[in-house]
Design an enzyme around this catalytic site. Sequence first.
Site, PDB file in Angstrom:
ATOM      1  CG  LEU A  39      -1.759  -1.287   1.411  1.00 55.57           C
ATOM      2  CD1 LEU A  39      -2.638  -1.169   2.646  1.00 55.57           C
ATOM      3  CD2 LEU A  39      -2.601  -1.587   0.192  1.00 55.57           C
ATOM      4  N   PRO A  40       0.269   2.436  -0.289  1.00 51.85           N
ATOM      5  CG  PRO A  40      -1.057   3.959  -1.450  1.00 51.85           C
ATOM      6  CD  PRO A  40      -1.121   2.665  -0.694  1.00 51.85           C
ATOM      7  CB  THR A  92       8.127   2.480   1.638  1.00 54.41           C
ATOM      8  OG1 THR A  92       8.732   1.588   0.709  1.00 54.41           O
ATOM      9  CG2 THR A  92       9.210   3.259   2.360  1.00 54.41           C
ATOM     10  CE  LYS A 106      11.907   1.651  -0.349  1.00 55.43           C
ATOM     11  NZ  LYS A 106      12.462   1.460  -1.681  1.00 55.43           N
ATOM     12  CE  LYS A 128       5.887   6.468   1.038  1.00 52.19           C
ATOM     13  NZ  LYS A 128       5.566   5.068   0.880  1.00 52.19           N
TER      14      LYS A 128
HETATM   15  P1  NAD Z   1       0.511   2.660  -6.040  1.00 59.67           P
HETATM   16  O1  NAD Z   1      -0.053   3.936  -5.573  1.00 59.67           O
HETATM   17  O2  NAD Z   1       0.714   2.398  -7.509  1.00 59.67           O
HETATM   18  O3  NAD Z   1      -0.381   1.421  -5.488  1.00 59.67           O
HETATM   19  C1  NAD Z   1      -0.943   1.352  -4.209  1.00 59.67           C
HETATM   20  C2  NAD Z   1      -2.300   0.664  -4.330  1.00 59.67           C
HETATM   21  O4  NAD Z   1      -2.836   0.443  -3.011  1.00 59.67           O
HETATM   22  C3  NAD Z   1      -3.341   1.490  -5.105  1.00 59.67           C
HETATM   23  O5  NAD Z   1      -3.802   0.739  -6.215  1.00 59.67           O
HETATM   24  C4  NAD Z   1      -4.451   1.742  -4.064  1.00 59.67           C
HETATM   25  O6  NAD Z   1      -5.752   1.735  -4.616  1.00 59.67           O
HETATM   26  C5  NAD Z   1      -4.249   0.570  -3.129  1.00 59.67           C
HETATM   27  N1  NAD Z   1      -4.828   0.730  -1.778  1.00 59.67           N
HETATM   28  C6  NAD Z   1      -4.693   1.762  -0.909  1.00 59.67           C
HETATM   29  N2  NAD Z   1      -5.334   1.487   0.250  1.00 59.67           N
HETATM   30  C7  NAD Z   1      -5.873   0.252   0.115  1.00 59.67           C
HETATM   31  C8  NAD Z   1      -6.646  -0.592   0.963  1.00 59.67           C
HETATM   32  N3  NAD Z   1      -6.985  -0.235   2.209  1.00 59.67           N
HETATM   33  N4  NAD Z   1      -7.043  -1.795   0.493  1.00 59.67           N
HETATM   34  C9  NAD Z   1      -6.704  -2.185  -0.770  1.00 59.67           C
HETATM   35  N5  NAD Z   1      -5.974  -1.438  -1.614  1.00 59.67           N
HETATM   36  C10 NAD Z   1      -5.560  -0.228  -1.181  1.00 59.67           C
HETATM   37  O7  NAD Z   1       1.901   2.502  -5.269  1.00 59.67           O
HETATM   38  P2  NAD Z   1       3.164   1.600  -5.682  1.00 59.67           P
HETATM   39  O8  NAD Z   1       4.048   2.353  -6.615  1.00 59.67           O
HETATM   40  O9  NAD Z   1       2.693   0.213  -6.035  1.00 59.67           O
HETATM   41  O10 NAD Z   1       3.943   1.567  -4.274  1.00 59.67           O
HETATM   42  C11 NAD Z   1       3.460   0.779  -3.190  1.00 59.67           C
HETATM   43  C12 NAD Z   1       4.468   0.894  -2.048  1.00 59.67           C
HETATM   44  O11 NAD Z   1       5.751   0.420  -2.498  1.00 59.67           O
HETATM   45  C13 NAD Z   1       4.672   2.340  -1.552  1.00 59.67           C
HETATM   46  O12 NAD Z   1       4.812   2.325  -0.156  1.00 59.67           O
HETATM   47  C14 NAD Z   1       5.974   2.755  -2.238  1.00 59.67           C
HETATM   48  O13 NAD Z   1       6.661   3.742  -1.486  1.00 59.67           O
HETATM   49  C15 NAD Z   1       6.727   1.439  -2.293  1.00 59.67           C
HETATM   50  N6  NAD Z   1       7.697   1.324  -3.403  1.00 59.67           N
HETATM   51  C16 NAD Z   1       7.381   1.737  -4.672  1.00 59.67           C
HETATM   52  C17 NAD Z   1       8.329   1.595  -5.686  1.00 59.67           C
HETATM   53  C18 NAD Z   1       8.031   2.047  -7.098  1.00 59.67           C
HETATM   54  O14 NAD Z   1       8.972   2.081  -7.926  1.00 59.67           O
HETATM   55  N7  NAD Z   1       6.771   2.372  -7.450  1.00 59.67           N
HETATM   56  C19 NAD Z   1       9.586   1.036  -5.413  1.00 59.67           C
HETATM   57  C20 NAD Z   1       9.860   0.589  -4.123  1.00 59.67           C
HETATM   58  C21 NAD Z   1       8.907   0.727  -3.121  1.00 59.67           C
END
Ligand code: NAD
Length: 299
Positions: free
Chosen positions: A64-65, A98, A173, A248
Amino acid sequence: MQIAFIGLGHMGGPMAVNLQKAGHGVAAFDLSQQACDKFAAAGLTIAASAQAAVQGAQVVISMLPASRHVQALYLGASGEGGLLAHIAPGTLVIDSSTIAAATSQQVGKAANAAGLDFIDAPVSGGTGGAIAGTLTFMVGASLAQLERARPILEKMGSNIFHAGNVGAGQTAKICNNMLLGILMIGTSEAIALGVANGLDPQVLSEIMRRSSGGNWALEKYNPWPGVQENAPSSKQYAGGFGTDLMLKDLGLAQENAGAVQAATPLGGLARSLYAMHSMAGHGGLDFSSIVKSLQKRGD
Ligand code: NAD
């Protein structure tokens, strides 16, 4: 093994697909119908709710975000009535989002009280690593919990590090991402300076990549459009790792630095620069778009 996967965003969707490809049963859920539709089309079984997804699961994974989403999912919006109450005792819960280390510890404590194993396992490696199944996991867990999670994590990643107890994965991280945020700004600044002097960004990038300035951004994620075909910079900064997610993480690093009275001058400056970039309307673009604020018009 039956796995519930919650959060099918840029990272979670491909990670869930890799678990299914490896032969696991996956029940997936996201609050966004669009995300559910996208991954149903990729072959994932979509559950009607998070509660439905965890029925019969031996492992629950969330991606999740931010902290507030993880708290809302597991503990409930008001601190009660969250998903933890619906997960069978003995289940392993892996949160790969994260978030603040303190939030991981808070949710971990509540999970333990409900008879569950809880570990934090944030990742590095970007969307490319999520799709290829080559992520790096930074795990906060006991040794026994780590070994329990390892066969599952190995289906999504190629490096699995034990950082320490619950919360330690998150601390590792944010140290990494603070460095990445700083490196991306420095790399952007150096290429912009060269281009302003008439150098070819491709040639300059290659010189620096093979010299003492070489770094991950130059290797895999060059911020200058057209230098690397597959980098977000060559796709109008779409997809990838959003500026607001980097903001964030830099905020988490500053909160943490405040708590332990650490000096992080470049991390603080990097957070402000990404905040200004977000306020200029670029929050949804990949974080390498920070180069836009350093590029001369027309370069
Ligand atoms: P994103 O915003 O693409 O996806 C997050 C998803 O979570 C969304 O689809 C949202 O609808 C869903 N969501 C939120 N609350 C929810 C709930 N209660 N129940 C079900 N679904 C819910 O984000 P992302 O890029 O996939 O990143 C996810 C995590 O990974 C973040 O914490 C980010 O910091 C970390 N991260 C991202 C990357 C990257 O390159 N994108 C790399 C490393 C780490």
